[in-house]
Design a protein around this motif. Structure first.
Motif, PDB file in Angstrom:
ATOM      1  N   LEU A 390     -34.876 -17.046  18.208  1.00  0.00           N
ATOM      2  CA  LEU A 390     -35.093 -16.780  19.629  1.00  0.00           C
ATOM      3  C   LEU A 390     -34.573 -15.402  20.000  1.00  0.00           C
ATOM      4  O   LEU A 390     -35.257 -14.647  20.725  1.00  0.00           O
ATOM      5  CB  LEU A 390     -34.397 -17.843  20.485  1.00  0.00           C
ATOM      6  CG  LEU A 390     -34.448 -17.605  21.999  1.00  0.00           C
ATOM      7  CD1 LEU A 390     -35.886 -17.577  22.500  1.00  0.00           C
ATOM      8  CD2 LEU A 390     -33.654 -18.661  22.754  1.00  0.00           C
ATOM      9  N   LEU A 391     -33.403 -15.041  19.538  1.00  0.00           N
ATOM     10  CA  LEU A 391     -32.822 -13.752  19.900  1.00  0.00           C
ATOM     11  C   LEU A 391     -33.711 -12.602  19.427  1.00  0.00           C
ATOM     12  O   LEU A 391     -33.922 -11.618  20.157  1.00  0.00           O
ATOM     13  CB  LEU A 391     -31.423 -13.629  19.297  1.00  0.00           C
ATOM     14  CG  LEU A 391     -30.480 -12.621  19.959  1.00  0.00           C
ATOM     15  CD1 LEU A 391     -30.336 -12.902  21.457  1.00  0.00           C
ATOM     16  CD2 LEU A 391     -29.107 -12.659  19.286  1.00  0.00           C
ATOM     17  N   GLU A 392     -34.271 -12.755  18.248  1.00  0.00           N
ATOM     18  CA  GLU A 392     -35.180 -11.722  17.743  1.00  0.00           C
ATOM     19  C   GLU A 392     -36.422 -11.614  18.614  1.00  0.00           C
ATOM     20  O   GLU A 392     -36.868 -10.510  18.967  1.00  0.00           O
ATOM     21  CB  GLU A 392     -35.570 -12.042  16.299  1.00  0.00           C
ATOM     22  CG  GLU A 392     -36.498 -11.007  15.681  1.00  0.00           C
ATOM     23  CD  GLU A 392     -36.876 -11.341  14.241  1.00  0.00           C
ATOM     24  OE1 GLU A 392     -37.683 -10.593  13.665  1.00  0.00           O
ATOM     25  OE2 GLU A 392     -36.369 -12.361  13.706  1.00  0.00           O
ATOM     26  N   GLU A 393     -36.967 -12.764  19.004  1.00  0.00           N
ATOM     27  CA  GLU A 393     -38.162 -12.753  19.848  1.00  0.00           C
ATOM     28  C   GLU A 393     -37.860 -12.188  21.228  1.00  0.00           C
ATOM     29  O   GLU A 393     -38.658 -11.414  21.786  1.00  0.00           O
ATOM     30  CB  GLU A 393     -38.733 -14.165  19.972  1.00  0.00           C
ATOM     31  CG  GLU A 393     -40.049 -14.215  20.732  1.00  0.00           C
ATOM     32  CD  GLU A 393     -40.691 -15.585  20.712  1.00  0.00           C
ATOM     33  OE1 GLU A 393     -41.812 -15.709  21.262  1.00  0.00           O
ATOM     34  OE2 GLU A 393     -40.103 -16.536  20.158  1.00  0.00           O
ATOM     35  N   LEU A 394     -36.711 -12.534  21.800  1.00  0.00           N
ATOM     36  CA  LEU A 394     -36.339 -11.998  23.110  1.00  0.00           C
ATOM     37  C   LEU A 394     -36.237 -10.479  23.068  1.00  0.00           C
ATOM     38  O   LEU A 394     -36.687  -9.774  23.989  1.00  0.00           O
ATOM     39  CB  LEU A 394     -35.012 -12.600  23.574  1.00  0.00           C
ATOM     40  CG  LEU A 394     -34.994 -14.097  23.903  1.00  0.00           C
ATOM     41  CD1 LEU A 394     -33.592 -14.525  24.335  1.00  0.00           C
ATOM     42  CD2 LEU A 394     -36.005 -14.447  24.972  1.00  0.00           C
ATOM     43  N   GLN A 395     -35.661  -9.939  22.027  1.00  0.00           N
ATOM     44  CA  GLN A 395     -35.526  -8.480  21.919  1.00  0.00           C
ATOM     45  C   GLN A 395     -36.881  -7.806  21.824  1.00  0.00           C
ATOM     46  O   GLN A 395     -37.055  -6.673  22.291  1.00  0.00           O
ATOM     47  CB  GLN A 395     -34.657  -8.132  20.708  1.00  0.00           C
ATOM     48  CG  GLN A 395     -33.185  -8.492  20.897  1.00  0.00           C
ATOM     49  CD  GLN A 395     -32.371  -8.272  19.639  1.00  0.00           C
ATOM     50  OE1 GLN A 395     -32.550  -8.944  18.633  1.00  0.00           O
ATOM     51  NE2 GLN A 395     -31.463  -7.306  19.693  1.00  0.00           N
ATOM     52  N   GLN A 396     -37.844  -8.525  21.253  1.00  0.00           N
ATOM     53  CA  GLN A 396     -39.178  -7.945  21.101  1.00  0.00           C
ATOM     54  C   GLN A 396     -39.982  -7.988  22.396  1.00  0.00           C
ATOM     55  O   GLN A 396     -40.694  -7.028  22.709  1.00  0.00           O
ATOM     56  CB  GLN A 396     -39.951  -8.694  20.005  1.00  0.00           C
ATOM     57  CG  GLN A 396     -39.419  -8.472  18.605  1.00  0.00           C
ATOM     58  CD  GLN A 396     -40.118  -9.357  17.583  1.00  0.00           C
ATOM     59  OE1 GLN A 396     -40.963 -10.193  17.932  1.00  0.00           O
ATOM     60  NE2 GLN A 396     -39.765  -9.181  16.315  1.00  0.00           N
ATOM     61  N   VAL A 397     -39.860  -9.085  23.171  1.00  0.00           N
ATOM     62  CA  VAL A 397     -40.787  -9.277  24.296  1.00  0.00           C
ATOM     63  C   VAL A 397     -40.155  -9.080  25.673  1.00  0.00           C
ATOM     64  O   VAL A 397     -40.869  -8.860  26.653  1.00  0.00           O
ATOM     65  CB  VAL A 397     -41.472 -10.658  24.224  1.00  0.00           C
ATOM     66  CG1 VAL A 397     -42.235 -10.813  22.916  1.00  0.00           C
ATOM     67  CG2 VAL A 397     -40.469 -11.784  24.386  1.00  0.00           C
ATOM     68  N   ILE A 398     -38.818  -9.169  25.769  1.00  0.00           N
ATOM     69  CA  ILE A 398     -38.174  -8.933  27.075  1.00  0.00           C
ATOM     70  C   ILE A 398     -37.023  -7.931  26.929  1.00  0.00           C
ATOM     71  O   ILE A 398     -36.041  -7.990  27.659  1.00  0.00           O
ATOM     72  CB  ILE A 398     -37.658 -10.249  27.715  1.00  0.00           C
ATOM     73  CG1 ILE A 398     -36.559 -10.896  26.855  1.00  0.00           C
ATOM     74  CG2 ILE A 398     -38.794 -11.227  27.975  1.00  0.00           C
ATOM     75  CD1 ILE A 398     -35.711 -11.903  27.604  1.00  0.00           C
ATOM     76  N   GLY A 399     -37.167  -7.025  25.991  1.00  0.00           N
ATOM     77  CA  GLY A 399     -36.098  -6.060  25.714  1.00  0.00           C
ATOM     78  C   GLY A 399     -35.643  -5.286  26.938  1.00  0.00           C
ATOM     79  O   GLY A 399     -34.454  -4.968  27.068  1.00  0.00           O
ATOM     80  N   GLU A 400     -36.572  -4.990  27.852  1.00  0.00           N
ATOM     81  CA  GLU A 400     -36.208  -4.218  29.044  1.00  0.00           C
ATOM     82  C   GLU A 400     -35.330  -5.026  30.005  1.00  0.00           C
ATOM     83  O   GLU A 400     -34.656  -4.442  30.858  1.00  0.00           O
ATOM     84  CB  GLU A 400     -37.480  -3.754  29.767  1.00  0.00           C
ATOM     85  CG  GLU A 400     -38.312  -2.763  28.965  1.00  0.00           C
ATOM     86  CD  GLU A 400     -39.603  -2.391  29.665  1.00  0.00           C
ATOM     87  OE1 GLU A 400     -39.746  -2.756  30.861  1.00  0.00           O
ATOM     88  OE2 GLU A 400     -40.467  -1.767  29.038  1.00  0.00           O
ATOM     89  N   SER A 401     -35.336  -6.338  29.874  1.00  0.00           N
ATOM     90  CA  SER A 401     -34.517  -7.204  30.738  1.00  0.00           C
ATOM     91  C   SER A 401     -33.258  -7.691  30.032  1.00  0.00           C
ATOM     92  O   SER A 401     -32.520  -8.501  30.588  1.00  0.00           O
ATOM     93  CB  SER A 401     -35.338  -8.424  31.197  1.00  0.00           C
ATOM     94  OG  SER A 401     -36.458  -8.032  31.952  1.00  0.00           O
ATOM     95  N   LEU A 402     -33.018  -7.195  28.832  1.00  0.00           N
ATOM     96  CA  LEU A 402     -31.960  -7.728  27.982  1.00  0.00           C
ATOM     97  C   LEU A 402     -30.917  -6.660  27.680  1.00  0.00           C
ATOM     98  O   LEU A 402     -31.241  -5.497  27.452  1.00  0.00           O
ATOM     99  CB  LEU A 402     -32.589  -8.215  26.670  1.00  0.00           C
ATOM    100  CG  LEU A 402     -31.900  -9.319  25.881  1.00  0.00           C
ATOM    101  CD1 LEU A 402     -31.874 -10.615  26.674  1.00  0.00           C
ATOM    102  CD2 LEU A 402     -32.631  -9.530  24.552  1.00  0.00           C
ATOM    103  N   SER A 403     -29.657  -7.064  27.705  1.00  0.00           N
ATOM    104  CA  SER A 403     -28.573  -6.182  27.258  1.00  0.00           C
ATOM    105  C   SER A 403     -27.474  -7.048  26.654  1.00  0.00           C
ATOM    106  O   SER A 403     -27.491  -8.278  26.794  1.00  0.00           O
ATOM    107  CB  SER A 403     -28.027  -5.336  28.416  1.00  0.00           C
ATOM    108  OG  SER A 403     -27.461  -6.165  29.418  1.00  0.00           O
ATOM    109  N   PHE A 404     -26.533  -6.404  25.969  1.00  0.00           N
ATOM    110  CA  PHE A 404     -25.458  -7.128  25.307  1.00  0.00           C
ATOM    111  C   PHE A 404     -24.116  -6.566  25.734  1.00  0.00           C
ATOM    112  O   PHE A 404     -23.942  -5.345  25.815  1.00  0.00           O
ATOM    113  CB  PHE A 404     -25.612  -7.030  23.782  1.00  0.00           C
ATOM    114  CG  PHE A 404     -26.891  -7.629  23.266  1.00  0.00           C
ATOM    115  CD1 PHE A 404     -26.963  -8.970  22.950  1.00  0.00           C
ATOM    116  CD2 PHE A 404     -28.038  -6.846  23.110  1.00  0.00           C
ATOM    117  CE1 PHE A 404     -28.144  -9.541  22.481  1.00  0.00           C
ATOM    118  CE2 PHE A 404     -29.220  -7.393  22.646  1.00  0.00           C
ATOM    119  CZ  PHE A 404     -29.274  -8.743  22.331  1.00  0.00           C
ATOM    120  N   GLU A 405     -23.199  -7.468  26.053  1.00  0.00           N
ATOM    121  CA  GLU A 405     -21.832  -7.072  26.394  1.00  0.00           C
ATOM    122  C   GLU A 405     -20.882  -7.909  25.547  1.00  0.00           C
ATOM    123  O   GLU A 405     -20.728  -9.112  25.789  1.00  0.00           O
ATOM    124  CB  GLU A 405     -21.554  -7.305  27.879  1.00  0.00           C
ATOM    125  CG  GLU A 405     -22.371  -6.443  28.824  1.00  0.00           C
ATOM    126  CD  GLU A 405     -22.060  -6.724  30.287  1.00  0.00           C
ATOM    127  OE1 GLU A 405     -21.084  -7.467  30.557  1.00  0.00           O
ATOM    128  OE2 GLU A 405     -22.803  -6.220  31.156  1.00  0.00           O
TER     129      GLU A 405
END
Length: 575
Positions: A390-405
């Protein structure tokens, strides 16, 4: 006065203004019902959704005007919170005021400051520590004093409706008859019965609901009494509802929020939870129009569940959406929806359009057929709870809405909905009778949405879900429009099959044109499913049916859509 105390007072003043206006528009519901002014009721209900955001924005502006920039430091605001907590010690809406404070703080500070020292991650309230006892929100009635029928008359007349009843004596007889037939509590002598009735009437759409319980030596029997207004005739009691499933549906997540006055929401909600124990605090706060408090309570429920579970977020089952990426936590009955960075070519619109359409549904009458959504910004979830896939797919398709802290995944913008079984998946495993029932309900869902001026747009089965009560509910809003914004057309008539196929492929269509006849092939390629649907709802293929619904809307017709089966209504039971 200290600066910290001044800030606390400004925020609380903003909340008081919000709640006062919220109560004022809610109080209009009684008059709207008495006058049968349904369009005005719908407008009030829609406008009220925006009240919270308007008031908290005003509070931010007031703070900016009154205070210097250097007031934004963490140590000062921890003092602000302490003063604010003192103000709320005996405040009747303390939990709502806490949420208002959180909204202001989170607008001013970065996400790293969002912890319980600075905001109300945990509430100061609990069932054991409410601003007023639960008993303060209801009145008790004792049939031993006046008899059963007179007690029911006292309950109904106590709400002071100015519109007369068509035949209250008849309605009371039917209430007594049904109470004795439906519930074992009705078999007790009157001196062993007490009725606890909420002081507030619940208004929604064209109905008013009296909510209460009967208490006997056997325990309690929750019930709901719906009142309707027959224009030109008067009020009447439509039925008595004691069935737990039907009561849950009336307070369901796919319906518009009730208009209900209350000075102590926490006491009201906790009483409702005693009647509906399977409902969460989040669901009950939202159901009475306090949807921001519902969001607060939901987030607390999510944090608590994450702390007590260890499964991982995974992609939601079903066909991948072209606009939303959807994932879920198997042990938690919700789905999390994030707008994709890029849409499929068949979706000629952008992120702002999607957000506007979800807001449209939020503010509209959902008639029991459209799931409510909880909208959040900058949601932080533990990274170790996401499956690697899931994390890999999220980075591919919603990367602009995703960040890591650090060890957190932060999602910029997120919708959360109740998880349902996608209708196409439900049908794969359903028996023939189950398929027949659910496709009939799918047709009813379409009809009820269009009657409420909502055209769902994409009516593929995958965009609908099946609830645990076997009801069909729509949940994909990226193509939603008002019915009046659509042009329903028919294909040219011909007796020749080949000509019909040729006509369908050559008719010129403008933006906004819809051909209902295409539903026969568009909704599903399965002949069996199509037959089950259109054998019961053939009019859905007729453009004139859709145009008539448009005309009804233009004429101001508000159709009756009941949150309980027609067979339960006294009208059908006793003719």
């Amino acid at each position: 006065m200290s600066q910290a105390k001044q800030i606390a007072e400004i925020i609380l003043k903003g909340f008081r203004r919000h709640f006062g206006l919220f109560q004022a528009i809610t109080a209009k519901a009684k008059q709207r019902f008495e006058l049968a002014d349904w369009r005005a009721f719908q407008q009030d209900s829609s406008e009220r959704i925006s009240f919270y955001d308007l008031r908290f924005t005003e509070a931010i502006s007031h703070l900016a005007t009154e205070l210097p920039n250097q007031c934004l430091n963490e140590a000062l605001w921890q003092q602000v919170k302490q003063h604010y907590m003192e103000f709320l010690a005996f405040h009747p809406q303390a939990e709502l005021a806490e949420t208002f404070y959180n909204s202001v703080f989170c607008q001013l500070f970065e996400r790293k400051y969002f912890h319980n020292q600075n905001i109300f991650v945990e509430s100061t309230l609990s069932k054991q520590h409410l601003p007023a006892p639960i008993a303060s929100v209801y009145d008790s009635f004792f049939p031993a004093q006046d008899g059963l029928k007179q007690t029911i008359r006292n309950i109904v007349s106590g709400f002071g409706f100015i519109t007369p009843f068509v035949n209250l004596d008849r309605d009371i007889r039917l209430i007594v008859k049904n109470f004795m037939a439906q519930s074992s509590h009705g078999r007790h002598p009157v001196y062993q019965i007490r009725f606890d009735i909420l002081k507030s009437v619940f208004y929604r759409n064209k109905a008013a609901y009296i909510v209460g319980r009967a208490v006997t030596p056997d325990g309690q029997q929750p019930f709901i009494i719906p009142l309707l207004h027959r224009e030109g005739a008067g009020l009447y009691i439509d039925t008595l509802i004691t069935d737990a499933k039907q009561m849950t549906i009336i307070f369901g997540f796919s319906r518009a929020y009730f208009m209900v006055e209350t000075q102590v929401p926490s006491a009201l909600v906790h009483f409702l939870r005693e009647l509906l124990p399977h409902k969460t605090l989040a669901e009950l706060y939202a159901s009475i129009g306090l949807h921001k408090q519902g969001k607060t309570e939901f987030y607390r429920e999510l944090l608590s569940h994450l702390d007590k579970s260890n499964d991982q977020f995974v992609a939601a089952p079903g066909i991948r959406g072209m606009v939303m990426m959807v994932f879920t936590l198997p042990s938690f009955p919700y789905v999390f929806k994030v707008i994709r960075d890029k849409f499929a070519p068949s979706k000629p619109f952008g992120r702002d359009t999607v957000k506007a359409r979800y807001l449209l549904v939020k503010k509209h009458d959902r008639v029991g057929r459209m799931a409510d959504t909880l909208e959040y910004s900058y949601v932080a979830l533990p990274k170790n709870r996401f499956s690697a896939e899931l994390l890999e797919e999220l980075q591919q398709v919603i990367g602009e809405s995703l960040s890591f802290e650090d060890d957190l995944v932060v999602i910029k913008h997120l919708y959360i909905e109740r998880r349902m079984i996608p209708l196409n998946i439900y049908l794969e495993n359903a028996s023939t009778p189950e398929k027949s029932h659910i496709m009939d309900d799918y047709g009813q869902a379409i009809k009820q949405m269009i009657a409420a001026n909502i055209f769902p747009g994409d009516m593929l089965l995958k965009n609908f879900g099946v609830t645990r009560h076997k009801r069909v509910v729509f949940y994909d809003y990226d193509e939603v429009q008002y019915m009046l914004d659509v042009n329903f057309r028919s294909f040219p008539k011909t007796d020749n099959y080949e000509d019909a196929l040729f006509a369908e492929g050559t008719v010129c269509a403008a933006p906004g044109d819809v051909f209902p006849e295409q539903m026969a092939t568009f909704v599903t390629p399965q002949a069996e499913i199509r037959e089950l649907l259109f054998s019961k709802h053939p009019e859905l293929l007729d453009a004139s049916y859709w145009r008539q619904k448009q005309q009804n809307i233009r004429d101001g017709v508000v159709e009756d859509i009941f949150p309980y089966p027609d067979a339960m209504r006294f009208y059908h039971q006793y003719n």
